[in-house]
Every structure is written in C-alpha cells, then in structure tokens.
Scaffold this active site. Sequence first.
Site, PDB file in Angstrom:
ATOM      1  N   CYS B  86    -130.759 -31.646   4.534  1.00  0.00           N
ATOM      2  CA  CYS B  86    -130.130 -30.322   4.471  1.00  0.00           C
ATOM      3  C   CYS B  86    -128.754 -30.406   3.812  1.00  0.00           C
ATOM      4  O   CYS B  86    -128.656 -30.654   2.620  1.00  0.00           O
ATOM      5  CB  CYS B  86    -130.092 -29.715   5.877  1.00  0.00           C
ATOM      6  SG  CYS B  86    -129.913 -27.921   5.878  1.00  0.00           S
ATOM      7  N   HIS B 194    -135.781 -30.512   8.242  1.00  0.00           N
ATOM      8  CA  HIS B 194    -135.142 -31.389   9.231  1.00  0.00           C
ATOM      9  C   HIS B 194    -136.162 -32.291   9.930  1.00  0.00           C
ATOM     10  O   HIS B 194    -136.696 -31.906  10.976  1.00  0.00           O
ATOM     11  CB  HIS B 194    -134.419 -30.542  10.280  1.00  0.00           C
ATOM     12  CG  HIS B 194    -133.170 -29.909   9.768  1.00  0.00           C
ATOM     13  ND1 HIS B 194    -131.933 -30.508   9.841  1.00  0.00           N
ATOM     14  CD2 HIS B 194    -132.959 -28.719   9.156  1.00  0.00           C
ATOM     15  CE1 HIS B 194    -131.008 -29.725   9.311  1.00  0.00           C
ATOM     16  NE2 HIS B 194    -131.609 -28.631   8.887  1.00  0.00           N
ATOM     17  N   GLU B 196    -135.546 -34.823  11.704  1.00  0.00           N
ATOM     18  CA  GLU B 196    -135.028 -35.253  13.017  1.00  0.00           C
ATOM     19  C   GLU B 196    -135.333 -34.234  14.112  1.00  0.00           C
ATOM     20  O   GLU B 196    -135.237 -34.547  15.292  1.00  0.00           O
ATOM     21  CB  GLU B 196    -133.514 -35.529  12.927  1.00  0.00           C
ATOM     22  CG  GLU B 196    -132.609 -34.309  13.012  1.00  0.00           C
ATOM     23  CD  GLU B 196    -132.498 -33.529  11.700  1.00  0.00           C
ATOM     24  OE1 GLU B 196    -133.324 -33.758  10.793  1.00  0.00           O
ATOM     25  OE2 GLU B 196    -131.598 -32.670  11.604  1.00  0.00           O
TER      26      GLU B 196
END
Lengths: 91, 217
Positions: B86, B194, B196
């Site tokens: 990002c 994302h 994660e």
Amino acid sequence: MPVPLYQARVLVSLRPSVLDPAGEATRAAAARLGIEGVRRLRIGKAIEVELEAPDPAAARERLERLGDRLLANPVIEDWRLELQDGSEEGR
Amino acid sequence: MTVGIVVFPGSNCDRDVRWALEGCLGIPTRFLWHEERDLGGLDAVVLPGGFSYGDYLRCGAIARFAPVLEEVCSFAAAGGPVLGICNGFQVLTELGLLPGALTRNRDLHFLCQPQPLRVSPGPCTWLRSYGDEEAITLPIAHGEGRFQIDPQGLAELEDRHQVVLRYGDNPNGSVGDVAGLCNARGNVLGLMPHPERACDPATGGLDGRRLLASVLG
C-alpha cells in the site's frame, strides 16, 4: 553583504493524459452551483518558495532541481517555474 | 531469520505486519525507525501501509528521502527481498525501485473491501508458492491506488512478466488492472492489497500467508 532572497512559484499540474477525478468532481459541483459552460477543470498545486542564492542563475538552478526531483513526479506531472524577475521556465 | 519492518512517522500497518509475521507465522521481526541505517542481520525488509510523513506533497514523496531507504536500496540491489504494501508500494515507486506512480482512485472513494485478485508469479520470489493465474482474495484499503504508467512502460512490464498481481473487477481504474508488480529481478514487490490482513483465521481470509511466509525460503 546579505545573500539575495528570491521569490518563486512552482506550478505543478497533472499531465494531460492522466485522469483527474478530483477535478472532474469539482467540475460537476460547478454545474450544481449553477455555473454553466465549465468544459474542463484540472487541479494542480502552486508552491511558493523563498530562496537564498548568490545570483539569479544559481537561484534558477536550485529551483529547477527542486521542481524536477521533489515537487513534481515526472511520471504523472508537469511543472513550471515562475521566478520573480518575471521570467518563466519549466516543462 | 529476521524481517525488518520500516516505521515512518505516519505508518499505521507496521504492527499489523509484525502480528502477521510473528504472531501468525512465527517469524521474528525488527522495527526499523526511518532514521536508522543498520540493516545488519535482516533477511527481508517490509515497507508497511499508512500515511508516511502525512503523505504530504504526494504519497511516498517525502518518505523517499528517509535515511533508512538508502540502505533499503542497497539491500535490494544486492538481491535482498523487499516488500512494499500500500503506502509502501507508493514509496517504492517514488524511490524508483519500481516504475510508474499511484494516483487518486478513479471514482474518488476510499476503497476498503475484500478484493478478488489474479496472481501471475513470474520472477517474483515473494509469490513463488502461488500458482500461475491463481485466484485469491486480499483486503484493499486505499484512496490513491490507481496505478499509472505510459503505454510503453506498461508494455515493458508485461513483456518481462512484472505485473504479478491483477484486480478482478478493477476497483480503482489502474492501467492494465495492475494491483502489484515486481522488479525485473523479482526480489522487490509492491502491491496495494494488504497480505498482512489475510493471515489470521480470526479476521477472515488466509490468502496472504504464503506471500509473507515466502521469506522462509
């Protein structure tokens, strides 16, 4: 002797090929305000700079590096320099 | 095995990345403050999401000059794995480690949603455990994720198989449906989604686990 102080403005605009959604939204708002005929509205940035430099050539050289390397991203933006002596340059 | 996580003023996914790596995958991490220069003992570096330096001027424009990034550039040049998520992706393009630029979403919305994606791993080491054309879903959360590059630049990326992640149902107007790309060597990956946030069963999908686990070799 004091170092001369130069006043400059760097105008950053999106390249013509790059979509400007914020400009389009603002253009639509102009119509809602009742202002007709706004065919094109593009949003850029005006950056005002005060710069100390020994002479106008040095001031110009520093401002050009500033425009090229920091203030504009050449992938998506063009920029133009207005130095207070009235001359203009950019790309 | 230790993964460095760069922390800029304004980063806000640094602890999410730590949780995904340490809490979900058992991989030790070390935070790297933006003024640090010591990358000794690190096996990979992650630039997390957020709003580095307030995203003043342009996303990633100020972060590009952070002292730690000089070292990250040397690390990448030596073949070290670098991942930009990002805002981290935006920083990598401003830094010139990846080409192009990320601009305001086509429809102006900040998009925060699960996003269908297609993976084409190409030379990318981070994606080596994904199948070619594998369909996955990762969360996206960005206002400026519209990838922009001139047609010739995009053609070069396609020729070298550097477009490794594409949107299904392009949400932001990115050229070529680009959601993520890697450098020609394959060790530097930047992506808007994302991974994660897709590692912990408590929060939903797990499609990001293999990406982060790739640092284990």
